[in-house]
Enzyme design. Sequence first.
Site, short mmCIF file in Angstrom:
data_model
loop_
_atom_site.label_atom_id
_atom_site.label_comp_id
_atom_site.label_asym_id
_atom_site.label_seq_id
_atom_site.Cartn_x
_atom_site.Cartn_y
_atom_site.Cartn_z
N GLY A 1 -0.19 -2.72 -44.91
CA GLY A 1 0.90 -2.09 -44.20
C GLY A 1 1.95 -1.62 -45.19
CG HIS B 1 9.56 -3.80 -44.64
ND1 HIS B 1 10.23 -4.27 -45.75
CD2 HIS B 1 8.30 -4.29 -44.75
CE1 HIS B 1 9.41 -5.02 -46.47
NE2 HIS B 1 8.23 -5.05 -45.89
CG HIS C 1 5.47 -7.88 -42.99
ND1 HIS C 1 5.48 -9.04 -43.74
CD2 HIS C 1 5.82 -6.88 -43.86
CE1 HIS C 1 5.83 -8.75 -44.99
NE2 HIS C 1 6.04 -7.44 -45.08
CD GLU C 2 4.40 -3.28 -43.36
OE1 GLU C 2 5.37 -2.71 -43.90
OE2 GLU C 2 3.69 -4.12 -43.94
CD GLN D 1 7.02 -2.41 -47.88
OE1 GLN D 1 6.36 -2.04 -46.94
NE2 GLN D 1 6.65 -3.40 -48.67
CB CYS E 1 5.94 -8.34 -48.72
SG CYS E 1 6.96 -6.88 -48.51
CG LEU E 2 2.13 -3.62 -50.77
CD1 LEU E 2 1.87 -2.17 -50.41
CD2 LEU E 2 1.12 -4.10 -51.80
CO CO Z 1 6.56 -6.05 -46.52
#
Ligand code: CO
Length: 168
Positions: A43, A137, A133-134, A48, A91-92
Amino acid sequence: MEIVIYPDPRLRAETEAIKDFGPDLEDLGKEMLEFMYKKKGVGLAGPQVGILKKIIVVNPTGEPGENEHELVLINPKIIESAGQETGEEGCLSFPGIFGEVTRPKTIKVKAWDPKGEEFVLDASGFLGRVLQHEMDHLDGILFIDRMTPAQKLKIRKQLKKLVKEQKA
Ligand code: CO
């Protein structure tokens, strides 16, 4: 595209609702998906990659070939949620950091596709988790915010190290 790493303030910024739908937005969705695969993610949210707009892309398989599982959500909103489930997340924007997060088990999401078509999606399990989660953000909420105090304690050193690296 480049991944914005914690504690970059863009991860805490407000995001703007998207009003212009069409080919440019479709291209952005595709570009974000490709970048997500390159980074081995499942995701990715606008902030991000430094885009402070309400767009997320997900593919719970993480496999570029599995494009029937690809989703691009514009201005997504949770309209119903039920239950509770704890699971591990990464998470990236937090390379190498993983932790348990408790979230609603099933959700109903309203969103638009890049062409401007509204749709409603029911999700649970891993997909439900990734979507939540996304979407977080887009509100400047990060998975470390939702970890239990015990879990936060476990990743404290890694987080400190990350912050130090980003300052360097
Ligand atoms: Co994340």
